[in-house]
Scaffold this motif. Sequence first.
Motif, PDB file in Angstrom:
ATOM      1  N   ARG A  91       0.861  -1.172   0.000  1.00  0.00           N
ATOM      2  CA  ARG A  91       0.000   0.000   0.000  1.00  0.00           C
ATOM      3  C   ARG A  91       0.904   1.231   0.000  1.00  0.00           C
ATOM      4  NH1 ARG A  91      -3.198   4.192  -0.752  1.00  0.00           N
ATOM      5  NH2 ARG A  91      -4.139   5.127   1.109  1.00  0.00           N
ATOM      6  N   HIS A  92       0.831   2.017  -1.079  1.00  0.00           N
ATOM      7  CA  HIS A  92       1.636   3.220  -1.187  1.00  0.00           C
ATOM      8  C   HIS A  92       0.888   4.361  -0.500  1.00  0.00           C
ATOM      9  CE1 HIS A  92       4.650   1.624  -4.100  1.00  0.00           C
ATOM     10  NE2 HIS A  92       3.661   0.765  -4.322  1.00  0.00           N
ATOM     11  N   ALA A  93       1.015   4.429   0.792  1.00  0.00           N
ATOM     12  CA  ALA A  93       0.322   5.441   1.593  1.00  0.00           C
ATOM     13  C   ALA A  93       1.092   6.757   1.568  1.00  0.00           C
ATOM     14  CB  ALA A  93       0.175   4.942   3.025  1.00  0.00           C
ATOM     15  N   PRO A  94       0.432   7.875   1.880  1.00  0.00           N
ATOM     16  CA  PRO A  94       1.117   9.177   1.880  1.00  0.00           C
ATOM     17  C   PRO A  94       2.330   9.225   2.798  1.00  0.00           C
ATOM     18  CG  PRO A  94      -1.258   9.477   1.993  1.00  0.00           C
ATOM     19  CD  PRO A  94      -1.011   8.011   2.164  1.00  0.00           C
ATOM     20  N   LEU A  95       2.327   8.413   3.868  1.00  0.00           N
ATOM     21  CA  LEU A  95       3.432   8.452   4.830  1.00  0.00           C
ATOM     22  C   LEU A  95       4.439   7.322   4.648  1.00  0.00           C
ATOM     23  CD1 LEU A  95       1.396   9.401   8.026  1.00  0.00           C
ATOM     24  CD2 LEU A  95       2.820  10.902   6.626  1.00  0.00           C
ATOM     25  N   GLY A  96       4.258   6.509   3.623  1.00  0.00           N
ATOM     26  CA  GLY A  96       5.212   5.430   3.389  1.00  0.00           C
ATOM     27  C   GLY A  96       4.554   4.168   2.873  1.00  0.00           C
ATOM     28  N   LEU A  97       5.358   3.115   2.750  1.00  0.00           N
ATOM     29  CA  LEU A  97       4.891   1.839   2.229  1.00  0.00           C
ATOM     30  C   LEU A  97       4.407   0.935   3.357  1.00  0.00           C
ATOM     31  CD1 LEU A  97       7.679   1.103  -0.406  1.00  0.00           C
ATOM     32  CD2 LEU A  97       5.317   1.768  -0.867  1.00  0.00           C
ATOM     33  N   LEU A  98       3.268   0.294   3.146  1.00  0.00           N
ATOM     34  CA  LEU A  98       2.701  -0.648   4.115  1.00  0.00           C
ATOM     35  C   LEU A  98       2.553  -2.000   3.418  1.00  0.00           C
ATOM     36  CD1 LEU A  98       1.774   2.271   4.990  1.00  0.00           C
ATOM     37  CD2 LEU A  98      -0.188   1.162   6.081  1.00  0.00           C
ATOM     38  N   TRP A  99       3.139  -3.050   3.959  1.00  0.00           N
ATOM     39  CA  TRP A  99       3.053  -4.371   3.352  1.00  0.00           C
ATOM     40  C   TRP A  99       1.866  -5.149   3.930  1.00  0.00           C
ATOM     41  CZ3 TRP A  99       3.890  -7.142  -0.636  1.00  0.00           C
ATOM     42  CH2 TRP A  99       3.912  -8.535  -0.579  1.00  0.00           C
ATOM     43  N   ARG A 100       0.929  -5.519   3.068  1.00  0.00           N
ATOM     44  CA  ARG A 100      -0.236  -6.350   3.388  1.00  0.00           C
ATOM     45  C   ARG A 100      -0.959  -5.844   4.643  1.00  0.00           C
ATOM     46  NH1 ARG A 100       1.526 -12.600   2.260  1.00  0.00           N
ATOM     47  NH2 ARG A 100      -0.591 -12.746   1.416  1.00  0.00           N
ATOM     48  N   PRO A 101      -1.333  -4.576   4.665  1.00  0.00           N
ATOM     49  CA  PRO A 101      -1.948  -3.997   5.865  1.00  0.00           C
ATOM     50  C   PRO A 101      -3.323  -4.574   6.175  1.00  0.00           C
ATOM     51  CG  PRO A 101      -2.151  -2.483   4.026  1.00  0.00           C
ATOM     52  CD  PRO A 101      -1.265  -3.610   3.557  1.00  0.00           C
ATOM     53  N   LYS A 102      -3.580  -4.664   7.461  1.00  0.00           N
ATOM     54  CA  LYS A 102      -4.899  -5.033   7.978  1.00  0.00           C
ATOM     55  C   LYS A 102      -5.342  -3.881   8.873  1.00  0.00           C
ATOM     56  CE  LYS A 102      -4.442 -10.080   7.689  1.00  0.00           C
ATOM     57  NZ  LYS A 102      -5.718 -10.505   7.098  1.00  0.00           N
ATOM     58  N   TYR A 103      -6.308  -3.094   8.374  1.00  0.00           N
ATOM     59  CA  TYR A 103      -6.726  -1.880   9.062  1.00  0.00           C
ATOM     60  C   TYR A 103      -7.741  -2.196  10.153  1.00  0.00           C
ATOM     61  CZ  TYR A 103      -4.532   0.558   5.151  1.00  0.00           C
ATOM     62  OH  TYR A 103      -3.628   1.021   4.226  1.00  0.00           O
ATOM     63  N   PHE A 104      -7.553  -1.514  11.307  1.00  0.00           N
ATOM     64  CA  PHE A 104      -8.473  -1.739  12.426  1.00  0.00           C
ATOM     65  C   PHE A 104      -9.006  -0.446  13.039  1.00  0.00           C
ATOM     66  CE2 PHE A 104      -4.173  -1.652  14.215  1.00  0.00           C
ATOM     67  CZ  PHE A 104      -4.314  -0.765  15.280  1.00  0.00           C
ATOM     68  N   ASN A 105      -8.438   0.708  12.643  1.00  0.00           N
ATOM     69  CA  ASN A 105      -8.894   1.981  13.200  1.00  0.00           C
ATOM     70  C   ASN A 105      -8.654   3.075  12.176  1.00  0.00           C
ATOM     71  OD1 ASN A 105      -9.581   4.198  14.752  1.00  0.00           O
ATOM     72  ND2 ASN A 105      -7.807   4.063  16.120  1.00  0.00           N
ATOM     73  N   GLY A 106      -9.606   3.248  11.246  1.00  0.00           N
ATOM     74  CA  GLY A 106      -9.417   4.224  10.184  1.00  0.00           C
ATOM     75  C   GLY A 106      -8.220   3.862   9.327  1.00  0.00           C
TER      76      GLY A 106
END
Length: 264
Positions: A204-219
């Motif tokens: 996930r190319h997020a504005p604050l950096g790269l996230l590998w296979r994220p699982k979101y739990f709070n926004g």
Amino acid sequence: MVRRALTYAAVAAATVALATGCDSGGSDQAAAPGPVPSSAAASSPGPAASATPTPPAAPGPKSKPKPKRLKAGAKGPEVVALQERLTELGYWNGKADGTFGGRTTQAVYALQKAAGLGRDGVVGPKTEKALARGVRPEARSTSGRVVEISLKRQLLMLVDGGRVSQVFNTSTGSMERYEQKGRTYLADTPSGKFRVSRQIDGWRHAPLGLLWRPKYFNGGIAVHGATSVPPYPASHGCARLSIAAMNHLWTSGELPIGTRVWVY
């Protein structure tokens, strides 16, 4: 099968070479001269006193053996034993392969955090004792599958029915200020009870950096893989895990959509 606590062979003590020296016990002593006959040119010396031998020097103290320290780069059966003991206690580090790599370092971080030790990723005497004692964190939840994230200890734990089954080193919000699009934010990981609501199987190319296979739990806050997971808070708010640990959670199905997440 329950395994015995690890013991590690102490490094053999270095041999101390002892030199046995002798000092002279005293000089030869001349006998008092007797009367000199008129025909004698000189008197004859008396018998010499025997020298007193000096006793051998007392042995010096032997150097103490240095304790064995296992750290990144080590290989062999001792590393296998370490890895198996970590797994037995619930500190995830993958398959025991005899190589002290990144996965093992992350597991040692987690053990040291649970034991309240310095977090250097090295298995020295104190960490060895924690292994022998079987130190592991305790859960707060009492039922069902819950992902517990301890902000104080910087640990992420999978808990089943109140029992911790797996423990991971994590790095949460650094509590530092950062700027984004002209606004200032606090890099915190809010405490509370949540659920995994969405996920992305990849980067996930997020504005604050790269996230590998994220699982979101709070926004926008997620449990995700990262290339850097230090043993201290360093993220913008997410709970970082190693790439290998995140892959494990995906392939094992340990963290599906709907899983409860408790941050405290």
